[in-house]
Design an enzyme around this catalytic site. Structure first.
Site, mmCIF file in Angstrom:
data_model
loop_
_atom_site.group_PDB
_atom_site.id
_atom_site.type_symbol
_atom_site.label_atom_id
_atom_site.label_comp_id
_atom_site.label_asym_id
_atom_site.label_seq_id
_atom_site.Cartn_x
_atom_site.Cartn_y
_atom_site.Cartn_z
ATOM 1 N N HIS A 22 0.841 -1.202 0.000
ATOM 2 C CA HIS A 22 0.000 0.000 0.000
ATOM 3 C C HIS A 22 0.871 1.244 0.000
ATOM 4 C CE1 HIS A 22 0.750 0.622 4.262
ATOM 5 N NE2 HIS A 22 0.363 -0.613 4.515
ATOM 6 N N HIS A 25 3.937 1.612 2.240
ATOM 7 C CA HIS A 25 5.170 0.939 1.803
ATOM 8 C C HIS A 25 5.867 1.735 0.707
ATOM 9 C CE1 HIS A 25 2.583 -2.583 3.142
ATOM 10 N NE2 HIS A 25 3.499 -2.429 4.067
ATOM 11 N N CYS A 131 1.404 -11.876 18.723
ATOM 12 C CA CYS A 131 0.520 -11.265 17.717
ATOM 13 C C CYS A 131 1.074 -11.608 16.343
ATOM 14 C CB CYS A 131 0.431 -9.750 17.896
ATOM 15 S SG CYS A 131 -0.397 -8.969 16.479
ATOM 16 N N CYS A 134 1.871 -8.513 14.098
ATOM 17 C CA CYS A 134 3.187 -7.877 14.325
ATOM 18 C C CYS A 134 4.311 -8.890 14.187
ATOM 19 C CB CYS A 134 3.310 -7.308 15.741
ATOM 20 S SG CYS A 134 2.122 -6.089 16.206
ATOM 21 N N CYS A 148 -4.165 -6.762 20.327
ATOM 22 C CA CYS A 148 -3.040 -5.933 19.891
ATOM 23 C C CYS A 148 -3.606 -4.594 19.420
ATOM 24 C CB CYS A 148 -2.310 -6.644 18.755
ATOM 25 S SG CYS A 148 -1.242 -5.518 17.841
ATOM 26 N N HIS A 151 -3.226 -4.012 15.544
ATOM 27 C CA HIS A 151 -3.955 -4.829 14.578
ATOM 28 C C HIS A 151 -5.395 -5.129 14.975
ATOM 29 C CE1 HIS A 151 0.273 -5.572 13.412
ATOM 30 N NE2 HIS A 151 -0.273 -5.432 12.215
ATOM 31 N N LYS A 302 -3.185 3.990 11.721
ATOM 32 C CA LYS A 302 -2.104 3.529 10.848
ATOM 33 C C LYS A 302 -2.730 2.725 9.710
ATOM 34 C CE LYS A 302 1.593 0.198 10.440
ATOM 35 N NZ LYS A 302 2.128 -1.059 10.885
ATOM 36 N N LYS A 305 -2.441 -3.415 6.014
ATOM 37 C CA LYS A 305 -3.160 -4.491 5.347
ATOM 38 C C LYS A 305 -4.065 -5.216 6.318
ATOM 39 C CE LYS A 305 0.901 -5.645 3.657
ATOM 40 N NZ LYS A 305 2.060 -6.084 2.882
HETATM 41 N N1 MSP Z 1 8.771 -7.357 7.628
HETATM 42 C C1 MSP Z 1 8.848 -6.339 8.618
HETATM 43 C C2 MSP Z 1 10.129 -5.567 8.528
HETATM 44 C C3 MSP Z 1 11.366 -6.369 8.673
HETATM 45 S S1 MSP Z 1 12.785 -5.403 8.435
HETATM 46 C C4 MSP Z 1 14.014 -6.394 8.863
HETATM 47 C C5 MSP Z 1 7.673 -5.376 8.450
HETATM 48 N N2 MSP Z 1 7.066 -5.389 7.275
HETATM 49 S S2 MSP Z 1 5.779 -4.507 6.889
HETATM 50 O O1 MSP Z 1 5.450 -4.889 5.542
HETATM 51 O O2 MSP Z 1 4.765 -4.679 7.860
HETATM 52 O O3 MSP Z 1 6.250 -3.021 6.965
HETATM 53 C C6 MSP Z 1 7.312 -2.553 6.213
HETATM 54 C C7 MSP Z 1 7.518 -1.086 6.403
HETATM 55 O O4 MSP Z 1 6.379 -0.366 5.946
HETATM 56 C C8 MSP Z 1 7.743 -0.665 7.858
HETATM 57 O O5 MSP Z 1 8.789 0.281 7.956
HETATM 58 C C9 MSP Z 1 6.452 0.000 8.226
HETATM 59 O O6 MSP Z 1 6.650 0.993 9.186
HETATM 60 C C10 MSP Z 1 6.084 0.607 6.887
HETATM 61 N N3 MSP Z 1 4.682 0.930 6.857
HETATM 62 C C11 MSP Z 1 3.630 0.074 7.018
HETATM 63 N N4 MSP Z 1 2.505 0.812 7.108
HETATM 64 C C12 MSP Z 1 2.803 2.128 7.014
HETATM 65 C C13 MSP Z 1 2.093 3.309 7.016
HETATM 66 N N5 MSP Z 1 0.787 3.327 7.164
HETATM 67 N N6 MSP Z 1 2.783 4.472 6.867
HETATM 68 C C14 MSP Z 1 4.138 4.518 6.665
HETATM 69 N N7 MSP Z 1 4.841 3.406 6.660
HETATM 70 C C15 MSP Z 1 4.206 2.215 6.854
HETATM 71 O O7 MSP Z 1 7.378 -4.656 9.385
#
Ligand code: MSP
Length: 484
Positions: A22, A25, A131, A134, A148, A151, A302, A305
């Site tokens: 999304h 990311h 969780c 997370c 959590c 989530h 936040k 997904k």
């Molecule tokens: N797989 C772990 C990270 C492992 S790193 C060794 C993870 N993945 S994630 O897909 O959930 O998130 C990846 C990144 O996207 C994280 O830095 C997270 O903060 C960021 N974001 C996820 N949702 C977000 C927003 N709504 N806004 C900004 N960044 C976001 O965590």
């Protein structure tokens, strides 16, 4: 004295491929991409890493829901993520997948052997919460009514044999490293949170879980009944991608320690506490900096997904374009704060600074340059004082990882040029004093060209298009940024 510039290694977190990526990311990746492009622009040997975190429970659950074989599902997800990154101009040098048995599994197991050698692994029983959203162990304190808070799902209550990692042993050492800024944690507010947490003392943490036949689990060396927990697995990607413990291509030598891990604030503790402890235990140098950016919110929460309140980056790009989104991230979202993101906010920023601002300026200056036959030499410009001033600004902003200062500075130049056109009215002046008007347009075009060149990390495609039009002395067929 050698004029070789220092290397620059920047990483995004690796993403869980449990659904479409999304806009949150794309935010993390775009910020890293802008820094990587800035570093390349000023001539630093740069390595930009991203990838996917594929060995987790929630990924297996997502594959099962779609009745797909896990590997087939993961290949599809990785291909989709890579296509999306390409579309958003994310210029990564390497995409690491944690199912990569040659580089990643080998590195994770090598690290494990080093923790054991350091006496940091012991067997124990874990009883508590977990969780899956997370992928993290939780205490009662972390939950609200058993759920959590991130989530909104009930955490599982588990009791199982685990191998523990002596995280507690590293509390003081990590605290000192952060206090002395040897390990920079930014922004200050997050650094303080981490220091407060360290003040309470770190507790040892489960580093393995019972192996239940998950397809891509990395097994604990010497105990095939246990698989390595997702975070010690995932974090090692940052060195696995450089060939640590496996293929020696010289990348580890050149690029480790990383200049910066860019992460969302929700995963800062993993990067500022657990990862440094893993590296200390393994006898490896620590990254220089961990930056925690804020989160993009949708409806005040936040975006994620698991919560299902996500904004699709492709839908947004249909409206303001890829570069409208990249610009919004750089100019409108303070890197370290949370920011609500909506279609209206994006359109307003696009119209104010891209359609007006750079787009309108391009039109006006180019038109005057062509019709007044103003001569302009971009080669000579490269040795000018204003060129080297912007080169220095970009270098400084890479060193200090300050995307806000960099973006504001450049868009202030565009705003200044706008004002100057209004004040000096060269189109009127041309009728009475053409030589003076031409000199004015030349001067403004030089400043404009320089600023456009240096904004290319944010707008790679449009900057290059504008530069080509100026060089060819031709108006673009359609405006660079149409007003919405
Ligand atoms: N797989 C772990 C990270 C492992 S790193 C060794 C993870 N993945 S994630 O897909 O959930 O998130 C990846 C990144 O996207 C994280 O830095 C997270 O903060 C960021 N974001 C996820 N949702 C977000 C927003 N709504 N806004 C900004 N960044 C976001 O965590």
């Amino acid at each position: 004295m050698s004029d070789k510039k220092p290397s620059f290694y920047i990483t995004t977190p690796i993403f869980y491929p449990n659904g479409k990526l999304h806009i949150g990311h794309i935010y993390t990746s775009s910020v890293c991409d802008i820094f990587a492009r800035m570093a390349r622009l000023v001539g630093r040997p740069t390595y930009f890493l991203t990838g996917s975190d594929e060995n987790s429970l929630k990924v297996e659950e997502s594959a099962k829901k779609q009745h797909k074989d896990v590997m087939e599902y993961l290949d599809e997800q990785a291909a989709e993520a890579q296509a999306l990154f390409k579309y958003f101009n994310i210029s990564y040098d390497e995409y690491i997948r944690t199912t990569d048995t040659v580089r990643h599994h080998v590195a994770v197991q090598e690290m494990w052997k080093r923790y054991e050698k350091a006496g940091d692994i012991y067997e124990g029983e874990y009883e508590g919460y977990y969780c899956v959203g997370c992928e993290s162990f939780k205490t009662e304190k972390d939950l609200i009514e058993g759920k959590c808070p991130t989530h909104d799902t009930v955490a599982e209550c588990i009791k199982e044999k685990n191998y523990f990692f002596r995280l507690s042993k590293y509390t003081d050492q990590i605290k000192k490293l952060i206090e002395s800024n040897e390990l920079l944690v930014t922004p200050a507010v997050r650094r303080n949170e981490v220091l407060c947490h360290l003040e309470e003392g770190l507790t040892d943490i489960s580093f393995s879980r019972p192996y239940k036949g998950q397809k891509n689990a990395i097994l604990v060396p010497g105990d095939s009944t246990q698989s390595i927990y997702v975070w010690p697995d995932a974090l090692a990607n940052y060195i696995a991608a450089l060939g640590f413990g496996s293929v020696d291509t010289g990348l580890f030598e050149t690029f480790w320690p990383a200049n910066v891990h860019v992460v969302g604030k929700d995963i800062l503790r993993f990067h500022a506490e657990i990862w440094p402890a893993m590296l200390l235990s393994a006898g490896l140098p620590l990254p220089k900096e961990v930056i925690a950016h804020g989160l993009l919110l949708s409806g005040g929460r936040k975006m994620g997904k698991t919560l299902g309140n996500v904004i699709d980056p492709l839908e947004m790009a249909e409206i303001v374009g890829v570069e409208g989104i990249r610009f919004y991230f750089a100019h409108e979202v303070p890197l370290t704060d949370d920011g609500e993101i909506t279609k209206d906010l994006m359109i307003a920023a696009y119209n104010a600074h891209l359609a007006n601002g750079i787009g309108n300026l391009c039109n006006r200056l180019l038109k005057m340059m062509i019709s007044y036959d103003v001569q302009f030499d971009s080669e000579a410009l490269r040795t000018s004082q204003q060129w080297s001033a912007l080169d220095t600004l970009v270098s400084d902003c890479v060193n200090t990882l300050n995307i806000g200062r960099y973006t504001n500075h450049i868009w202030d130049i565009f705003a200044g040029l706008d004002r100057k056109i209004q004040e000096t009215e060269p189109f009127k002046l041309f009728k009475t004093d053409p030589e003076k008007a031409k000199a004015l347009v030349k001067e403004m075009m030089e400043t404009f060209y320089t600023a456009v060149f240096f904004c290319s990390p944010i707008l790679p495609h449009s900057a290059s298009k504008i530069i080509t039009q100026i060089e060819k002395r031709e108006m673009p067929e359609t405006p660079i940024f149409n007003k919405i």
